[in-house]
Motif scaffolding. Structure first.
Motif, PDB file in Angstrom:
ATOM      1  N   ILE A   1     -39.465  43.218  -5.475  1.00 34.82           N
ATOM      2  CA  ILE A   1     -39.707  41.861  -4.882  1.00 34.82           C
ATOM      3  C   ILE A   1     -38.351  41.563  -3.913  1.00 34.82           C
ATOM      4  CG2 ILE A   1     -39.393  39.420  -5.347  1.00 34.82           C
ATOM      5  CD1 ILE A   1     -41.099  39.889  -7.929  1.00 34.82           C
ATOM      6  N   CYS A   2     -38.595  41.076  -2.812  1.00 36.37           N
ATOM      7  CA  CYS A   2     -37.470  40.480  -1.909  1.00 36.37           C
ATOM      8  C   CYS A   2     -37.961  39.371  -1.787  1.00 36.37           C
ATOM      9  CB  CYS A   2     -37.384  41.400  -0.647  1.00 36.37           C
ATOM     10  SG  CYS A   2     -36.425  40.572   0.434  1.00 36.37           S
ATOM     11  N   ARG A   3     -37.160  38.123  -1.860  1.00 30.56           N
ATOM     12  CA  ARG A   3     -37.596  36.782  -1.391  1.00 30.56           C
ATOM     13  C   ARG A   3     -37.049  36.279   0.093  1.00 30.56           C
ATOM     14  NH1 ARG A   3     -41.672  33.374  -2.458  1.00 30.56           N
ATOM     15  NH2 ARG A   3     -41.003  31.328  -3.273  1.00 30.56           N
ATOM     16  N   CYS A   4     -36.245  37.239   0.574  1.00 31.26           N
ATOM     17  CA  CYS A   4     -35.571  36.909   1.916  1.00 31.26           C
ATOM     18  C   CYS A   4     -36.263  37.475   3.165  1.00 31.26           C
ATOM     19  CB  CYS A   4     -34.153  37.314   2.060  1.00 31.26           C
ATOM     20  SG  CYS A   4     -33.317  36.551   0.778  1.00 31.26           S
ATOM     21  N   THR A   5     -36.681  38.733   3.218  1.00 28.10           N
ATOM     22  CA  THR A   5     -37.000  39.462   4.395  1.00 28.10           C
ATOM     23  C   THR A   5     -38.417  39.400   4.951  1.00 28.10           C
ATOM     24  OG1 THR A   5     -37.387  41.440   3.323  1.00 28.10           O
ATOM     25  CG2 THR A   5     -35.047  40.944   4.073  1.00 28.10           C
ATOM     26  N   GLY A   6     -39.275  39.079   3.995  1.00 30.44           N
ATOM     27  CA  GLY A   6     -40.830  39.330   4.514  1.00 30.44           C
ATOM     28  C   GLY A   6     -40.895  40.748   4.638  1.00 30.44           C
TER      29      GLY A   6
ATOM     30  N   CYS B   1     -34.857  32.553  -5.895  1.00 23.77           N
ATOM     31  CA  CYS B   1     -33.877  33.457  -5.234  1.00 23.77           C
ATOM     32  C   CYS B   1     -33.903  34.638  -6.296  1.00 23.77           C
ATOM     33  CB  CYS B   1     -32.431  32.719  -5.384  1.00 23.77           C
ATOM     34  SG  CYS B   1     -32.433  31.251  -4.466  1.00 23.77           S
ATOM     35  N   LEU B   2     -33.350  35.877  -5.509  1.00 26.02           N
ATOM     36  CA  LEU B   2     -33.429  37.185  -6.499  1.00 26.02           C
ATOM     37  C   LEU B   2     -31.993  36.978  -7.432  1.00 26.02           C
ATOM     38  CD1 LEU B   2     -34.766  40.492  -6.131  1.00 26.02           C
ATOM     39  CD2 LEU B   2     -35.711  38.072  -6.189  1.00 26.02           C
ATOM     40  N   GLY B   3     -30.866  36.496  -6.652  1.00 24.75           N
ATOM     41  CA  GLY B   3     -29.657  36.144  -7.451  1.00 24.75           C
ATOM     42  C   GLY B   3     -29.811  34.988  -8.303  1.00 24.75           C
TER      43      GLY B   3
ATOM     44  N   VAL C   1     -31.755  43.748   5.589  1.00 23.69           N
ATOM     45  CA  VAL C   1     -30.633  43.110   4.288  1.00 23.69           C
ATOM     46  C   VAL C   1     -30.603  41.836   4.868  1.00 23.69           C
ATOM     47  CG1 VAL C   1     -28.404  43.068   3.369  1.00 23.69           C
ATOM     48  CG2 VAL C   1     -29.591  45.423   3.971  1.00 23.69           C
ATOM     49  N   GLN C   2     -30.966  40.774   3.813  1.00 24.61           N
ATOM     50  CA  GLN C   2     -30.464  39.510   4.064  1.00 24.61           C
ATOM     51  C   GLN C   2     -29.395  39.214   3.034  1.00 24.61           C
ATOM     52  OE1 GLN C   2     -33.301  36.419   5.469  1.00 24.61           O
ATOM     53  NE2 GLN C   2     -34.243  37.861   6.529  1.00 24.61           N
ATOM     54  N   CYS C   3     -29.976  38.534   1.983  1.00 22.40           N
ATOM     55  CA  CYS C   3     -28.946  38.210   0.929  1.00 22.40           C
ATOM     56  C   CYS C   3     -28.386  39.180   0.204  1.00 22.40           C
ATOM     57  CB  CYS C   3     -29.587  37.226  -0.095  1.00 22.40           C
ATOM     58  SG  CYS C   3     -30.496  37.853  -1.256  1.00 22.40           S
ATOM     59  N   GLY C   4     -29.417  40.391   0.214  1.00 26.00           N
ATOM     60  CA  GLY C   4     -28.691  41.659  -0.263  1.00 26.00           C
ATOM     61  C   GLY C   4     -29.174  41.810  -1.698  1.00 26.00           C
ATOM     62  N   PHE C   5     -29.409  40.780  -2.394  1.00 27.75           N
ATOM     63  CA  PHE C   5     -29.634  41.180  -3.971  1.00 27.75           C
ATOM     64  C   PHE C   5     -30.707  42.102  -4.340  1.00 27.75           C
ATOM     65  CE2 PHE C   5     -29.641  39.932  -8.679  1.00 27.75           C
ATOM     66  CZ  PHE C   5     -28.495  39.603  -8.455  1.00 27.75           C
ATOM     67  N   CYS C   6     -31.781  42.196  -3.429  1.00 28.27           N
ATOM     68  CA  CYS C   6     -32.861  43.338  -3.597  1.00 28.27           C
ATOM     69  C   CYS C   6     -32.401  44.566  -3.008  1.00 28.27           C
ATOM     70  CB  CYS C   6     -34.212  42.938  -3.064  1.00 28.27           C
ATOM     71  SG  CYS C   6     -34.267  42.916  -1.207  1.00 28.27           S
ATOM     72  N   THR C   7     -31.332  44.808  -2.402  1.00 29.68           N
ATOM     73  CA  THR C   7     -31.284  46.027  -1.501  1.00 29.68           C
ATOM     74  C   THR C   7     -31.023  47.203  -2.047  1.00 29.68           C
ATOM     75  OG1 THR C   7     -30.348  44.351   0.192  1.00 29.68           O
ATOM     76  CG2 THR C   7     -30.026  46.688   0.615  1.00 29.68           C
TER      77      THR C   7
HETATM   78  S1  FES Z   1     -32.774  40.490   0.827  1.00 26.05           S
HETATM   79 FE1  FES Z   1     -32.523  38.575  -0.521  1.00 26.05          FE
HETATM   80  S2  FES Z   1     -33.994  39.330  -1.834  1.00 26.05           S
HETATM   81 FE2  FES Z   1     -34.084  40.802  -0.354  1.00 26.05          FE
END
Ligand code: FES
Ligand code: FES
Lengths: 156, 758
Positions: A135-140, B186-188, A99-105
């Motif tokens: 899609i997740c933009r943060c975690t790879g 950004c997803l958000g 989990v990073q930003c969590g929006f995709c979580t």
């Molecule tokens: S944790 Fe940010 S989009 Fe997946």
């Protein structure tokens, strides 16, 4: 405005609603039922962040109209706890750093839950295939894959 | 350092439970009673005169509460770093994302419908979409009041004597490299809720990366609206990704403020994905002419760089990215003579912004591709060339950066070893290896008047701690790092630390989450405050336990005497004693850390950062000559991070940054045709998915930075800086063609192979 009567079972609770004929399941969940765990990141079915389970199968709630699912069972991230305890997927996502930003979580976890529902011991390749719809933009993704593996091991 | 309990450990993010249960509230989830929904009408043309704008039908639609156009904005109010961007446009539109009207209504659907009722007539004008065209003498001016389309920004760095060095070099190469627009995704999506109280003080719910600077911007806006001396409060929702996209304030925010003011109701604007694609500001595309020279032993003699950046129609921080590009241009490897001249050019394209790396990825692509060419010309192995010229601790670079800790050589050796460089290189069998290094700011970056961050610590009655920090967490995990530092210093479990970071009414100032500065700067601020509070605790506990504070220690929330283990008290009990006594007190401490770095002088020289982050990436690829497809077989990402405060989160930055870099190198591109975005959705703009993840090995090199908190340096951006050139270099090794224009697509590879065979 014309509305449609529907009865849906959401997170094990039977709910009667009057919704707009064109209302998406995502809107019903977020705006009517205050279940905001499912996220809207594209509303076109292309990111997976709105994923919930429809009778146990992952679907994109932004593409489904609520009147279409009259009588169905919906599970959202808020309904994943069992006996008051977090689901192993939730635990694993936290512990593995998935989990990073969590929006995709939420969408990722629900997609993974759908996978584990139909395949208790998915291979790494099967996990990758399944979550590559999201899609997740943060975690790879690396740690997301590890988290799903870990959860499936724990649940075995 | 050896018996650290919390720092250096793989500790899960403290906000992970909220996010893994769906309970985290993002800007999309914010609701306020009476809230209206705002929507924006954008231009239909990238360059046009507005002949007619009629909002009367929209105003009459039931549920519409306000319709605004440029005439509702204060006449001379402009945003953007060059103050060239009116939040609502009149007269002429200069790009496809120009905002011309907006609506507030009781539901998003009504707002949307109202937009369709606004009647606009345009006279379409020819546009300029190529920065090279826009630079030409006599070109049509994008901003009529400006004398030229070239922005008045003197990006010019001269170190030593490049011309002389050219004469004296044994080998010289010169080439041109270019990069594309890519966007943060950004997803958000972007959004805000603007809300005025009865005294016209503004509360802005936001997902900004710069709460303190945004507060400043909005205070200025209120002044322009005639609301003098009002308060602005920024409350950040959980942020669904940043990557630099939220480093500025944008038209939509001022529009929300205007609508809230008009309607006296809270107004929420949330971008759709489509808007997020075309109406936010991407990483700028660049054209870079670069030449490099070395002596007969491979020692670099000079680097000469000329660059043109497509700025788009208005300015944001994107126009200042040359200031950071200077960093690798002057100081990646030892180069005695450097020249860099950059021009940012107005066009009728979308305007650009910071994106992870702040110009560094574009500059490093040119530098590291060119260095491979130089190595070939000089007949030196490219990795060896980098070894010869690697930066070292103690160096002062031509731009006057003072290099403290530097693990560049170690990183290069890791690549050499883990990639099996010697075995794999130069095989000419469709497989190849390549590498590239990076330098980035790792100890803050003084781009603003202050590079500071404040922290306040408050102890409660139970031994728990509230930490108020200015630093924003955009998902990278800075809250967790701050909590670790505080827990470690005080001697309590991390569970006892609560980090509050999202409200300008209660959190101290911070310049923003950018420049990979948060662990370093906010970490040092937290460290300073934690040390002060620990001192206070020991002082007070000394009185309670009748011991010399110097003989006291705290572990796991117990205060005890190191001389006499019998003498101890739980921290909470001690705090209550201190509090509930005649003349009692609550323990609180504050600390403001502003690193001892320097603003550039007029020649763009000065020690921008207190420390610098280094790294080297090595890639092994396989290229299919039939299809042009590139497969990454092995990827080594070695990073000098000073000290890994949390290896779990650190790896997350390397994996996540690395994959963004791979997307940049091999696929992502915003396709603009005559100022219009042709692929503004996730189906056509392909960001990597789980299937695209190659085997990445993160390698953490620790160099113990003396000024860093527990020795740490920044790592937020470095993960994607050297990715594209490392891949381009590996492709060259594999098939002998060099792609100089990002992204490296199969079509370009096939075309290059064809041209080579001719
Ligand atoms: S944790 Fe940010 S989009 Fe997946
Ligand atoms: S919001 Fe449903 S798939 Fe993106």
């Amino acid at each position: 405005m014309k509305t449609v009567k529907v009865t849906i079972n959401v997170n094990n609770e039977k709910i009667k609603l009057q919704v707009k004929p064109y209302e998406t399941l995502l809107e019903t969940l977020r705006e009517r039922l205050a279940l905001t765990g499912a996220k809207e990141a594209c509303s076109l079915g292309s990111c997976g962040s709105c994923t919930v389970l429809l009778n146990g199968t992952p679907v994109r709630s932004c593409l489904i109209l609520t009147p279409e699912v009259d009588g169905a069972s919906i599970t959202t991230i808020e309904g994943l706890k069992e006996d008051g305890k977090l689901h192993p997927l939730q635990e694993a996502f936290m512990e593995k750093g998935a989990v990073q930003c969590g929006f995709c979580t939420s969408g990722m976890i629900m997609t993974a839950k759908g996978l584990l529902n139909r395949n208790k011991k998915p291979s790494r390749a099967e996990i990758i295939k399944s979550i590559s719809s999201n899609i997740c933009r943060c975690t790879g993704y690396k740690k997301i894959v590890e988290a799903v593996e870990e959860a499936s091991k724990k649940m075995a | 350092m050896d018996n650290l309990k919390v720092v250096g450990k793989k500790i899960p993010k403290i906000d992970a439970p909220l996010k893994a249960t769906g309970a985290a509230l993002y800007i999309q989830d914010v609701k306020i009673p009476g809230m209206l929904h705002g929507k924006i009408l954008y231009s239909q043309y990238p360059h046009a005169r507005i002949i007619k704008l009629d909002t009367s039908k929209a105003e009459k639609l039931p549920g519409v509460r306000a319709v605004v156009t440029a005439k509702d904005m204060p006449p001379n109010f402009r945003i953007g770093i060059m103050k060239d961007n009116p939040p609502l446009k009149s007269g002429k539109v200069l790009s496809i994302r120009d905002e011309i009207a907006a609506v507030a209504a009781t539901t998003p659907e009504i707002a949307e419908e109202a937009l369709s009722l606004i009647e606009v007539e345009y006279e379409e004008l020819p546009g300029i979409f190529d920065p090279l065209e826009a630079m030409k003498e006599g070109a049509m001016l994008i901003h009529e009041e400006a004398k030229s389309n070239i922005l008045k920004m003197p990006w010019r760095l001269i170190c030593g004597d490049v011309e002389k060095a050219k004469q004296e070099s044994a080998y010289i190469v010169e080439d041109t490299f270019s990069t594309q627009w890519v966007t943060h995704c950004c997803l958000g999506t972007s959004g805000c809720v603007a809300h005025f109280d009865m005294h016209n003080n503004l509360t802005m719910y936001s997902n900004t990366q710069i709460p303190s600077l945004a507060q400043n911007d909005f205070v200025e806006a209120l002044n322009a609206f005639g609301l003098k001396n009002r308060r602005v409060r920024i409350i950040q929702a959980v942020i669904g990704g940043g990557f630099g996209s939220k480093l500025d304030t944008y038209a939509y925010e001022y529009i929300a403020i205007l609508l809230a003011l008009k309607t006296r109701k809270p107004v929420k604007i949330i971008f759709t994905r489509e808007e997020e694609f075309f109406a936010t500001s991407p990483r700028q595309c660049t054209i870079t002419k670069i030449s490099h020279g070395c002596d007969k032993d491979g020692r670099l003699t000079f680097r000469d760089v000329e660059m043109v950046l497509d700025n788009g129609a208005y300015t944001s921080w994107g126009a200042t990215t040359p200031s950071v590009m200077m960093l690798p241009i002057s100081s990646l490897y030892k180069v005695p003579n450097v020249r860099y001249i950059a021009k940012c050019v107005y066009t009728n394209n979308t305007y650009c912004q910071a994106m992870r790396g702040y110009g560094n990825p574009q500059a490093t692509f040119a530098i590291e591709s060119s260095l491979d060419q130089l190595a070939e010309k000089a007949g030196i192995d490219p990795l060896e060339l980098r070894r010869i010229n690697a930066n070292e601790p103690g160096e002062i670079t031509p731009q006057r950066f003072k290099i403290t800790s530097c693990g560049m050589k170690e990183c290069i050796e890791e690549v050499y070893k883990r990639l099996n460089w010697k075995e794999k290189r130069g095989k000419d069998n469709g497989r190849g290896v390549g590498m590239a290094s990076l330098i980035h700011v790792g100890g803050g970056a003084r781009v603003y008047k202050s590079d500071g961050c404040g922290t306040i610590i408050k102890m409660d009655d139970f031994g728990k701690v509230d930490v108020f920090t200015g630093a924003s967490d955009i998902g990278q995990g800075s809250d967790t790092v701050i909590a670790q530092i505080v827990a470690e210093v005080i001697g309590i479990p991390i569970e006892d630390v609560n980090v509050i970071n999202n409200d300008t009414d209660i959190c101290p100032w911070d310049v923003g989450v950018h420049a990979s500065r948060t662990t370093f700067v906010a970490g040092n601020a937290a460290l300073g405050a934690a040390r002060k509070i620990r001192e206070q605790i020991l002082e007070a506990a000394g009185k309670i336990l009748d011991e010399d504070p110097a003989d006291l220690d705290i572990k796991d929330g117990m205060v005890f005497s190191t001389k006499n283990k019998e003498k101890s008290t739980p921290l909470g009990k001690a705090l209550r004693k201190i509090h509930y006594t005649l003349g009692g007190k609550m323990l609180m401490a504050e600390y403001f850390y502003d690193p001892a770095n320097e603003n550039f002088d007029k020649e763009f020289k000065g020690n921008l950062s207190v420390s610098y982050a280094y790294g080297a990436h090595g890639v092994e690829v396989e290229v299919d000559r039939e299809t042009g497809k590139v497969k990454i077989l092995n990827y080594v990402a070695a990073h000098d991070v000073g000290k890994a405060i949390n290896p779990l989160l650190l790896e997350g930055q390397i994996y996540g940054g690395g994959l963004q870099g791979i997307g940049y190198a091999l696929g992502e591109k915003m396709v603009y045709q005559n100022g219009r975005l042709m692929n503004g959705n996730f189906l056509d703009y392909k960001i990597p998915t789980a299937k695209d993840v190659p085997p990445i090995q993160p390698v953490i090199v620790e160099t113990d930075e003396k000024d860093g908190p527990f020795g740490a340096k920044g790592i937020g951006e470095p993960g994607l800086v050297p990715t594209a050139p490392a891949i381009a270099n590996a492709i060259y090794d594999a098939i002998g063609v060099r792609i100089k224009d990002l992204p490296i697509t199969p079509e370009k590879i096939l075309a290059a192979l064809k041209a080579k065979d001719k």
